[in-house]
Design a protein around this motif. Sequence first.
Motif, PDB file in Angstrom:
ATOM      1  N   ASP A 364       1.179  -1.814   0.288  1.00 51.32           N
ATOM      2  CA  ASP A 364      -0.019   0.268  -0.172  1.00 51.32           C
ATOM      3  C   ASP A 364       1.160   1.514  -0.070  1.00 51.32           C
ATOM      4  O   ASP A 364       0.142   2.607   0.535  1.00 51.32           O
ATOM      5  CB  ASP A 364      -0.695  -0.231   1.353  1.00 51.32           C
ATOM      6  CG  ASP A 364      -0.176   0.108   2.688  1.00 51.32           C
ATOM      7  OD1 ASP A 364       0.660  -0.491   2.487  1.00 51.32           O
ATOM      8  OD2 ASP A 364      -1.357  -0.493   3.541  1.00 51.32           O
ATOM      9  N   GLY A 482      -3.683   6.097   4.027  1.00 53.69           N
ATOM     10  CA  GLY A 482      -4.892   5.947   4.988  1.00 53.69           C
ATOM     11  C   GLY A 482      -6.001   6.296   6.103  1.00 53.69           C
ATOM     12  O   GLY A 482      -6.577   5.440   6.098  1.00 53.69           O
ATOM     13  N   LYS A 505      -8.203   2.653   1.987  1.00 48.85           N
ATOM     14  CA  LYS A 505      -7.085   2.374   1.159  1.00 48.85           C
ATOM     15  C   LYS A 505      -6.944   2.992  -0.433  1.00 48.85           C
ATOM     16  O   LYS A 505      -8.561   3.286  -1.160  1.00 48.85           O
ATOM     17  CB  LYS A 505      -6.546   0.947   0.956  1.00 48.85           C
ATOM     18  CG  LYS A 505      -6.630   0.126   1.760  1.00 48.85           C
ATOM     19  CD  LYS A 505      -4.997   0.149   3.073  1.00 48.85           C
ATOM     20  CE  LYS A 505      -4.767  -0.853   3.250  1.00 48.85           C
ATOM     21  NZ  LYS A 505      -3.497  -0.211   4.286  1.00 48.85           N
TER      22      LYS A 505
END
Length: 536
Positions: A364, A482, A505
């Motif tokens: 991520d 996030g 996300k």
Amino acid sequence: MRRRAADHRRPVRRRLSCWIWSLLGIFSIVGFVLFVVHHHHDHEDHVEQPVLERESRNEQVVHERMNLTQEMLSVNSYARQIAEQTTLAKAYIIIAKEHNNLHLAWELSTKIRSCQLLLSKAAMRDEPISLDEAEPNIRSLSSLILKAQDAHYDIATTMMTMKSHIQALEERANAASVQSMMFGQLTAESLPKNLHCLEMKLMTDWLTKKSLQDFADERRNSPRLVDNNLYHFCIFSDNLLAVSVVINSTVANADHPKQLVFHIVTDSIHYGVMLAWFLNNDFKGSTVEVQNIDNFTWLNSSYSPAVKQLMSTDSRKYYFDGSQDTGVEPKFRNPKYIHLLNHLRFYIPEIYPQLEKIVFLDDDVVVQKDLTPLFSLDLHGNVNGAVETCLEAFHRYYKYLNFSNPLISSKFDPQACGWAFGMNVFDLIAWRKASVTARYHYWIEQNADRTIWKLGTLPPGLLAFYGMTEPLDRRWHVLGLGYDVNVDNRLIESAAVVHFNGNMKPWLKLRINRYRPLWERYVNQTHPHLQDCATH
């Protein structure tokens, strides 16, 4: 002619003259005093009255210029008096109902509605409430409040009643907050259907195109995979699109992309999907390796206490049993914590036994600058190079670990600075020499009952790498995209890596739209499968 003596000169006339002058003086003084007093009163009448009128006019002007919100804040406004009386009346309605005085409760409710209507009209017309409008409402509501007080609804009763209702509201708010967190967690754990579509198409390609499988066999033993003169990166994930963005962004910002080697480890379900994607796409000459975690036969419960715990019945029950302990935060029940891919970061030297240095990247993150300078950084004999996160007090060791446990309090500093997983440079030679994986195993065994830390990989990482972490410049790794909507733009622009850690996300609808373009620009939107699945 002889003169008279001085004491014989007209004595009678002189005494009379003195009396006359004395009387005249007294009358003059009295007249002056009367004049001053009279003039003073006239002056006050003429001065004070205009001042009062002027002050009244000023108050009126200021009052007229205030909107309803400003009126509510003004201690002298009618709107504020009405609002305060309404609030008090609402409290007495509750008490009256509890004492079964329904008639009083009805009277209060009726008057409250009348006051609310007046406030609404004032807000809509954008004009202050006049005295003529306010007086009847204030007077009648005050009368009802006094009536309620006469009915023995004293202030102590009011406070107790309001306190109980506040507690009830707090309980409802807490329950709603927990429910919201659980829904957010479920959303974060769920893969969007368009990504499922992409994976299905790629799996079909893998199963139907034998040429892809032959190509994968040819590249499996490439000498580039173990060449320490190249720059090696590892990513452990089952999210195809996320891994693709990590690699695309790293390659796009590299000065020499042909010198990059990416090592991906995924599960058996996504193994063919990953190969079908990365074998069919060009990454400017860089090398991409995909491995299946199920082929790591050495990573078993006999060797790893982490595997043993993750496969235990208690762990499965903890995550998937419907009768969970609601006292545990939803984020700690995220099934990713029992996914072995999440723990592979502690076995990097075993997975890549011939490599000397490697950069670990979470799936991520987005890379914005060339990362190859990381490999030339001096770690001063340390194993792990990471960005520290203790600029905020809650990122120190005592926030992650249970320092009431003597095993922890005797070995670690509670004020020690935490650091971030997600972009780490590891010296694998120093790692093997310090037996970091064995240290990790020790702490996993000590935490079998989850009393040292709850879950996750950061707490055992803080223990295993304690005293062996080299702090990196903060600009190498910026976190919070996030969950934090207020990350400084200047910090983001200067960052080599930005991290979407948290539930929001960028590939989910539960994202922070402000940061979405940072991730989206590295999605290969021209790919036919992506267009068919409308991923973007």
